[in-house]
Scaffold this motif. Structure first.
Motif, PDB file in Angstrom:
ATOM      1  N   SER A 183      59.557  80.544  63.451  1.00 47.03           N
ATOM      2  CA  SER A 183      60.247  81.263  62.378  1.00 47.03           C
ATOM      3  C   SER A 183      59.315  81.689  61.255  1.00 47.03           C
ATOM      4  O   SER A 183      59.706  82.484  60.400  1.00 47.03           O
ATOM      5  N   THR A 184      58.091  81.154  61.226  1.00 43.33           N
ATOM      6  CA  THR A 184      57.152  81.501  60.159  1.00 43.33           C
ATOM      7  C   THR A 184      56.393  82.784  60.431  1.00 43.33           C
ATOM      8  O   THR A 184      55.717  83.295  59.531  1.00 43.33           O
ATOM      9  N   TYR A 185      56.442  83.295  61.647  1.00 43.97           N
ATOM     10  CA  TYR A 185      55.738  84.538  61.975  1.00 43.97           C
ATOM     11  C   TYR A 185      56.640  85.729  61.672  1.00 43.97           C
ATOM     12  O   TYR A 185      57.862  85.672  61.870  1.00 43.97           O
ATOM     13  N   ARG A 186      56.011  86.810  61.211  1.00 42.91           N
ATOM     14  CA  ARG A 186      56.764  88.015  60.873  1.00 42.91           C
ATOM     15  C   ARG A 186      56.147  89.206  61.581  1.00 42.91           C
ATOM     16  O   ARG A 186      54.926  89.387  61.561  1.00 42.91           O
ATOM     17  N   GLU A 187      56.999  89.978  62.200  1.00 41.08           N
ATOM     18  CA  GLU A 187      56.548  91.197  62.857  1.00 41.08           C
ATOM     19  C   GLU A 187      56.974  92.449  62.101  1.00 41.08           C
ATOM     20  O   GLU A 187      56.414  93.512  62.305  1.00 41.08           O
ATOM     21  N   ASP A 188      57.979  92.294  61.222  1.00 37.01           N
ATOM     22  CA  ASP A 188      58.389  93.455  60.436  1.00 37.01           C
ATOM     23  C   ASP A 188      57.434  93.630  59.263  1.00 37.01           C
ATOM     24  O   ASP A 188      56.799  92.688  58.793  1.00 37.01           O
ATOM     25  N   LEU A 189      57.319  94.825  58.793  1.00 37.57           N
ATOM     26  CA  LEU A 189      56.442  95.138  57.679  1.00 37.57           C
ATOM     27  C   LEU A 189      57.037  94.597  56.389  1.00 37.57           C
ATOM     28  O   LEU A 189      58.201  94.847  56.078  1.00 37.57           O
ATOM     29  N   SER A 190      56.239  93.815  55.649  1.00 36.83           N
ATOM     30  CA  SER A 190      56.752  93.127  54.467  1.00 36.83           C
ATOM     31  C   SER A 190      56.528  93.905  53.177  1.00 36.83           C
ATOM     32  O   SER A 190      56.993  93.481  52.135  1.00 36.83           O
ATOM     33  N   TYR A 191      55.800  94.997  53.224  1.00 37.82           N
ATOM     34  CA  TYR A 191      55.517  95.699  51.974  1.00 37.82           C
ATOM     35  C   TYR A 191      56.609  96.714  51.673  1.00 37.82           C
ATOM     36  O   TYR A 191      57.256  97.268  52.570  1.00 37.82           O
TER      37      TYR A 191
END
Length: 688
Positions: free
Chosen positions: A116-124
């Motif tokens: 759950s700590t990994y992100r594939e969506d763009l956070s900016y």
């Protein structure tokens, strides 16, 4: 209706009457009782049912019966109990299976959390940045850019709400600064932390990192995580100078091209917590020594120790050179020097024989040079003697009443007093020297002290009891930690203490006399302004009688001034320890919160002058919680007169104290892992 069927047994429910045992039944009924006292045979049941008087209801019996309800259960024999061996293996399998299931659940849960700590969506996303942050105006005495706004002022709604709050600038990321940040309310100030390093260092455990007992990363905590809690800002830069009249802090920062750039950072309140440097005491050749103040110092010491050990193993190394390389000298018998000598001995005694030739252990020598009569001279004398006896047992040489004159690349020259008190110059070959003697001002603190005439202390910045920098505009600059010292000049404030009484009597404070009742009022004012003097103002009657030289029942200005001078002489400077810096940071954090709460009322009443700190909060009072030190598989403790020492149990207690004081859960986990690794695999002996 009575049910007739295959043989069954009858168990009667309990009644309120007494339930005697089977021996109290009639003889003709007792013969039909089965082997189990709770079970009766079919013939006994028939007799009971046939009896209209229900004789057994009145007869005491261990098988209580009810007249209206019968509970029928099977007469099959009870299962046989298995043997102890079977039960042991059965329970072992159950416990093992439960442990495996719990462990598997924890592992699965950890991987689920990790995923759950990994992100594939763009956070900016698009964020607003003010023009003042991108293109700051220039001004000040040196016409430098003034950072009135920062690029992350509008990163989140919380930051946007605080950008118009009073600007609080904190210099340094040590004990005092971190304690201050943890006490602040995020909504009260626009907080900016300026430090040349972006981490907090747990300095008490630094000697353990020099020999591989602890990893370097276990002693540091990212300062941005701490700043984030109060919605503050962090600038990795170094304070150079301050313009007190315009409340501008000059900051220097090296940019991406390697060029040093200067700019101004405005402030409403400035907290100086930049620490100190090592005191050289005018000794020559300190470039040949190592210091222990930063994490980089610990890394260099670790590499130097291992480098000497590796060079001592070479076949081309002579005996004299080998003994020199394996001669380790510590200059300074305080807690830092003593703990490093103890950690170094543990490394050489416990881990050296596993990986290095055993001849190295026989030729290694550790020396501690102390200018006083005992090591750990600020501790109880019994603890100092215990530490010396422990070092003597471990063959660590302690050279007391000695002063270093010069440090050369291959030897140390020092003087030592003989039995007649005469100084004798000696030399000691060495391959490594740690210099750990006292503290001195940083260059930044020296520049500030040069601007203020009232700053006469050459070792630290002087503050009043509210931790405000003497000579600076009232309530604008504060100093905490090793870079500061609280000025205890009670006698200099005598006129201030007498002013109220003088106004009431209509007299000159320097020409009036006071009675014992008035002396109690003066003493109360002294305690409030100088809390450290409270211990010396307990018996006011004896002090009044002692300094009433003419036995007139009153004290004149001269007698009272002499009394306060005597109290001044008993007040000592606060120790330059993490404990003191931590308490000062907590004190400032609580006081700043009180000032923020009182600010709306003060603004409504137009109260923007005077001693607001004193009106809102009490003066700082240091409370010594005790001292402790590690001395090689044992430890000593000095807690407000209660002193004790011991072996491994004391070591575990020493570890527990520092484990509890660690700044975060992350560092606590890393400390526990490092201590476990040392026990299972030994210390890390890699050079990097």
């Amino acid at each position: 209706m009575i049910r007739i069927g295959p043989p069954r047994v009858v168990v009667a429910p309990s009644t309120r009457s007494a339930q005697p045992t089977l021996q109290h039944r009639p003889r003709h009924l007792r013969n039909y009782a089965c082997r189990d006292s709770r079970v009766v045979c079919n013939a006994y049941k028939s007799r009971l049912l046939a009896s209209s008087a229900w004789r057994c209801a009145s007869q005491p019996s261990s098988i209580p019966l009810k007249p209206r309800f019968l509970r029928l259960i099977s007469t099959k024999p009870l299962p046989h109990r298995h043997g102890p061996v079977f039960r042991f293996f059965y329970r072992s399998l159950v416990y093992t299976g439960g442990f495996v299931l719990v462990t598997a659940g924890l592992v699965i849960g950890f991987f689920a959390y990790d995923a759950s700590t990994y992100r594939e969506d763009l956070s900016y996303t698009d964020i607003p940045v003010s023009t003042e942050a991108l293109y700051p105006r220039k001004g000040g005495p040196k016409n430098l850019p003034i950072a009135e706004a920062l690029v992350d002022d509008d990163d989140c709604p919380e930051n946007s709400r605080t950008k118009h709050k009073p600007k609080l600038v904190v210099l340094g990321s040590g004990w005092g600064s971190v304690a201050l940040l943890k006490q602040l309310n995020p909504e009260d100030y626009h907080i900016t932390v300026v430090s040349p390093v972006n981490y907090f260092l747990f300095t008490p455990m630094l000697p353990s990192a020099t020999v591989g007992t602890l990893e370097l990363r276990s002693l540091v905590e990212p300062i941005r995580r701490i700043v984030q809690r109060v919605k503050g800002h962090f600038l990795r830069a170094e304070a150079v100078d301050v313009v007190l009249s315009e409340r501008l802090l000059e900051v220097a920062q090296v940019d991406a091209t390697g060029e040093e750039r200067h700019f101004y950072l405005p402030y409403d309140k400035l907290v100086i917590g930049v620490g100190s440097t090592t005191n050289a005491h005018g000794v020559k050749g300190l470039e040949n020594c190592h210091f222990l103040k930063t994490i980089e110092d610990a890394r260099q010491i670790r590499n130097k120790v291992l480098q000497n050990l590796e060079h001592a193993c070479l076949p081309t190394t002579t005996d004299d050179e080998r003994r020199r390389l394996l001669s380790f000298v510590v200059s300074g018998g305080g807690p830092t020097g003593v703990e490093f000598a103890a950690e170094l001995f543990d490394l050489l005694n416990e881990d050296l024989g596993r990986s290095f030739p055993k001849i190295l252990r026989n030729e290694i020598s550790v020396h501690v040079i102390q200018s006083r009569g005992h090591i750990l001279n600020t501790y109880d004398e019994a603890l100092s003697r215990y530490a010396e006896e422990r070092f003597a047992h471990d063959q660590v040489e302690v050279l007391t009443n000695s002063r270093v004159k010069e440090v050369q690349p291959d030897k140390i020259l020092f003087t030592q007093k003989d039995e007649n008190g005469k100084s004798v110059t000696k030399e000691l070959p060495m391959g490594f020297c740690l210099w750990s003697t006292g503290v001195a001002q940083t260059d930044f603190c020296k520049r500030i002290a040069d601007k203020l005439e009232v700053q006469t202390n050459r070792h630290a910045l002087e503050t009043d009891t509210h931790l405000r920098l003497n000579g600076a505009p009232l309530g604008s600059v504060y100093a905490i930690g090793d870079c500061s010292t609280v000025q205890n000049n009670v006698a200099d404030h005598l006129v201030t203490f007498l002013r109220t009484l003088a106004v009431e009597k209509g007299k000159d404070p320097e020409k009036m006399t006071i009675t014992f009742k008035e002396w109690r009022q003066v003493a109360q004012g002294v305690k409030q302004r100088f809390p450290q003097a409270s211990d010396h103002l307990r018996r006011l009657d004896k002090l009044f009688e002692q300094y009433d030289k003419d036995k007139s029942g009153t004290l004149d200005f001269g007698e009272l001034h002499e009394l306060l001078i005597q109290i001044d002489s008993k007040l000592t400077s606060l120790p330059a320890t993490a404990q003191r810096a931590h308490q000062q940071g907590q004190y400032l954090g609580r006081k700043f919160s009180k000032l923020a709460q009182a600010a709306p009322g003060m603004a409504a009443n137009e109260m923007d002058y005077g001693d607001l700190d004193d009106a809102v909060y009490k003066a700082f009072s240091y409370r010594h919680l005790g001292s402790l030190a590690y001395i090689g598989n044992s430890a000593v403790f000095d807690f407000n007169g209660l002193s004790f020492s011991g072996g491994l149990m004391a070591v575990y207690l020493w570890r527990s104290v520092y484990f509890a004081q660690s700044v975060s859960f992350r560092t606590r986990v890393l400390l526990a892992m490092d201590w476990s690794k040392r026990a299972m695999f030994g210390r890390d002996l890699m050079h990097y």
